[in-house]
Scaffold this motif. Structure first.
Motif, PDB file in Angstrom:
ATOM      1  N   GLN A  69       0.787  -1.356   0.001  1.00  0.00           N
ATOM      2  CA  GLN A  69       0.035  -0.042   0.072  1.00  0.00           C
ATOM      3  C   GLN A  69       0.716   1.277   0.049  1.00  0.00           C
ATOM      4  O   GLN A  69       0.479   2.133  -0.750  1.00  0.00           O
ATOM      5  N   MET A  70       1.987   1.332   0.678  1.00  0.00           N
ATOM      6  CA  MET A  70       2.865   2.192   0.994  1.00  0.00           C
ATOM      7  C   MET A  70       3.550   2.668  -0.207  1.00  0.00           C
ATOM      8  O   MET A  70       3.701   3.862  -1.040  1.00  0.00           O
ATOM      9  N   TYR A  71       3.828   1.619  -1.130  1.00  0.00           N
ATOM     10  CA  TYR A  71       4.690   1.990  -2.491  1.00  0.00           C
ATOM     11  C   TYR A  71       3.942   1.607  -3.501  1.00  0.00           C
ATOM     12  O   TYR A  71       4.291   2.167  -4.744  1.00  0.00           O
ATOM     13  N   ALA A  72       3.004   0.825  -3.632  1.00  0.00           N
ATOM     14  CA  ALA A  72       2.386   0.553  -4.863  1.00  0.00           C
ATOM     15  C   ALA A  72       1.154   1.313  -4.895  1.00  0.00           C
ATOM     16  O   ALA A  72       0.255   1.425  -6.160  1.00  0.00           O
ATOM     17  N   GLY A  73       0.541   1.487  -3.736  1.00  0.00           N
ATOM     18  CA  GLY A  73      -1.021   2.091  -3.692  1.00  0.00           C
ATOM     19  C   GLY A  73      -1.997   1.251  -3.666  1.00  0.00           C
ATOM     20  O   GLY A  73      -3.014   1.822  -3.635  1.00  0.00           O
ATOM     21  N   TYR A  74      -1.938  -0.034  -3.309  1.00  0.00           N
ATOM     22  CA  TYR A  74      -2.990  -0.907  -3.229  1.00  0.00           C
ATOM     23  C   TYR A  74      -2.741  -2.182  -2.524  1.00  0.00           C
ATOM     24  O   TYR A  74      -1.557  -2.410  -2.231  1.00  0.00           O
ATOM     25  N   ASP A  75      -3.544  -2.586  -1.835  1.00  0.00           N
ATOM     26  CA  ASP A  75      -3.349  -3.929  -0.849  1.00  0.00           C
ATOM     27  C   ASP A  75      -3.039  -5.118  -2.004  1.00  0.00           C
ATOM     28  O   ASP A  75      -3.523  -5.224  -3.139  1.00  0.00           O
ATOM     29  N   PHE A  76      -2.191  -6.094  -1.562  1.00  0.00           N
ATOM     30  CA  PHE A  76      -1.774  -7.129  -2.372  1.00  0.00           C
ATOM     31  C   PHE A  76      -1.758  -8.413  -1.420  1.00  0.00           C
ATOM     32  O   PHE A  76      -0.773  -8.944  -1.180  1.00  0.00           O
ATOM     33  N   PRO A  77      -3.165  -9.000  -1.180  1.00  0.00           N
ATOM     34  CA  PRO A  77      -3.078 -10.234  -0.467  1.00  0.00           C
ATOM     35  C   PRO A  77      -2.410 -11.465  -1.123  1.00  0.00           C
ATOM     36  O   PRO A  77      -1.932 -12.440  -0.362  1.00  0.00           O
ATOM     37  N   MET A  78      -2.146 -11.529  -2.407  1.00  0.00           N
ATOM     38  CA  MET A  78      -1.656 -12.527  -3.217  1.00  0.00           C
ATOM     39  C   MET A  78      -0.100 -12.444  -2.718  1.00  0.00           C
ATOM     40  O   MET A  78       0.369 -13.667  -3.371  1.00  0.00           O
ATOM     41  N   GLY A  79       0.422 -11.532  -2.294  1.00  0.00           N
ATOM     42  CA  GLY A  79       1.840 -11.693  -1.744  1.00  0.00           C
ATOM     43  C   GLY A  79       2.062 -12.682  -0.748  1.00  0.00           C
ATOM     44  O   GLY A  79       3.233 -12.944  -0.293  1.00  0.00           O
ATOM     45  N   SER A  80       0.971 -13.462  -0.125  1.00  0.00           N
ATOM     46  CA  SER A  80       0.943 -14.410   0.670  1.00  0.00           C
ATOM     47  C   SER A  80       0.070 -15.585   0.541  1.00  0.00           C
ATOM     48  O   SER A  80      -0.917 -15.189   0.356  1.00  0.00           O
ATOM     49  N   CYS A  81       0.630 -16.557   0.312  1.00  0.00           N
ATOM     50  CA  CYS A  81      -0.202 -17.535  -0.127  1.00  0.00           C
ATOM     51  C   CYS A  81       0.084 -18.985   0.184  1.00  0.00           C
ATOM     52  O   CYS A  81       1.239 -19.055   1.250  1.00  0.00           O
ATOM     53  N   PHE A  82      -0.858 -19.997   0.523  1.00  0.00           N
ATOM     54  CA  PHE A  82      -0.669 -21.277   1.452  1.00  0.00           C
ATOM     55  C   PHE A  82      -1.376 -22.542   0.491  1.00  0.00           C
ATOM     56  O   PHE A  82      -2.569 -21.895   0.178  1.00  0.00           O
ATOM     57  N   ARG A  83      -1.013 -23.527   0.594  1.00  0.00           N
ATOM     58  CA  ARG A  83      -1.698 -24.714   0.055  1.00  0.00           C
ATOM     59  C   ARG A  83      -1.249 -26.001   0.856  1.00  0.00           C
ATOM     60  O   ARG A  83      -0.115 -26.068   1.362  1.00  0.00           O
ATOM     61  N   VAL A  84      -2.160 -26.999   0.486  1.00  0.00           N
ATOM     62  CA  VAL A  84      -1.777 -28.347   1.101  1.00  0.00           C
ATOM     63  C   VAL A  84      -1.555 -29.260  -0.060  1.00  0.00           C
ATOM     64  O   VAL A  84      -2.651 -29.287  -0.991  1.00  0.00           O
TER      65      VAL A  84
END
Length: 310
Positions: A132-147
């Motif tokens: 948000q500080m540098y790109a101006g938007y939230d980016f939840p895809m920067g954190s992901c998890f799977r089994v």
């Protein structure tokens, strides 16, 4: 864990500095059966194998504790070292890119004497405010998890909803298809940024926190999932990217379909949904502003929600 030292002896070779290869570690985790791993005991690391790529990490941490003092933290690294190598995930390509950020934590399960097999664990995820500080938007895809089980994905792909205030969630998986066998369960992440990456900007970073991993022949609270289907979209409205959070009573194949208000199909994707929460990224960047309809087709029926692209 076995430490291997090897060396060569060859009279013609006068360069001896590279003759010795020492300290190579080969680890065979203890086999689990009707066991719980909570990461607090001194021998907890004997029960799993961590496979870390070049720019990421996993370790026992107090930040990752749920109802205990320690849990397993799977995180990214210092992105300034490798930002030129990164590809930006859009949710659909999450597991096809950024292999350099792959963290895998694997458990060996002996279910040879079982007629049913079940697993549960506690999961909490975070993502960085730096986007948000540098790109101006939230980016939840920067954190992901799977089994994965035996290298095949059995869950949906999970993303956090908020920077750090998502509640802990207990996930349940029925693994009856593997009962009567030995199998390997793997938790994988590809998280971009570690905690407090930039000096002067405190930030929790991109993390998946794991605690209380249970393998059991007996059912593990599956009744907690008898809530029927639900579908939520966030952020909504948005200018391009959305997350569809789909809660399913059962695991199995589903089809996600997005149409415009005239019924024209814009996007369609068939995927495997796990029992419980599943996150489906939606990218409408190439489509005009307006109202769209997302439909989820499953064995339980069809569920729909509106998406507003501004």
């Amino acid at each position: 864990t076995h430490i291997i030292n090897s060396w060569s002896e060859f009279d013609i070779d006068t360069l001896t500095s590279n003759d010795l290869f020492s300290g190579y570690s080969i680890k065979n985790p203890y086999t689990l059966s009707n066991d719980t791993v909570n990461f607090e005991t001194t021998d907890a690391s004997d029960y799993y194998l961590i496979d870390i790529a070049q720019y990421c990490n996993a370790y026992v941490s107090s930040y990752a504790a749920h109802n205990s003092t320690k849990g397993l933290q799977m995180t990214g690294g210092d992105a300034m070292q490798y930002y030129t190598e990164l590809e930006i995930p859009d949710g659909s390509n999450t597991w096809d890119i950024n292999e350099c950020l792959s963290v895998k934590v694997s458990f060996c399960v002996d279910a040879t004497g079982w007629s049913t097999a079940n697993m549960s664990f506690d999961l909490k995820q975070t993502f960085s405010t730096i986007y948000q500080m540098y790109a101006g938007y939230d980016f939840p895809m920067g954190s992901c998890f799977r089994v994965l089980v035996n290298d095949e994905q059995i869950s949906g792909t999970y993303f956090p909803t908020t920077y750090s205030s998502d509640p802990w969630e207990t996930l349940y998986f029925n693994l009856d298809g593997f009962a009567g066998t030995n199998f390997t369960v793997c938790f994988e992440t590809r998280n971009i940024i570690k905690r407090n990456m930039i000096p002067g900007y405190p930030d929790v970073g991109d993390n998946s926190y794991i605690d209380n991993v249970i393998f059991s022949e007996e059912p593990l609270g599956f009744k907690e999932f008898s809530q029927g289907e639900s579908l939520e979209i966030y952020p909504n409205p948005s200018d391009n990217y959305f997350i569809a959070e789909y809660f399913s009573e059962n695991s199995g194949l589903i089809k996600a379909e997005i149409t415009n208000m005239l019924g024209k199909i814009m996007l369609s994707k068939t995927m495997h949904a796990g029992q419980g929460r599943n996150t489906i990224p939606v990218d409408l960047t190439e489509y005009p502003s307006g109202i769209y309809i997302i439909k989820i087709f499953s064995g339980q029926g069809t569920i729909t929600e509106r998406i507003v692209r501004i």
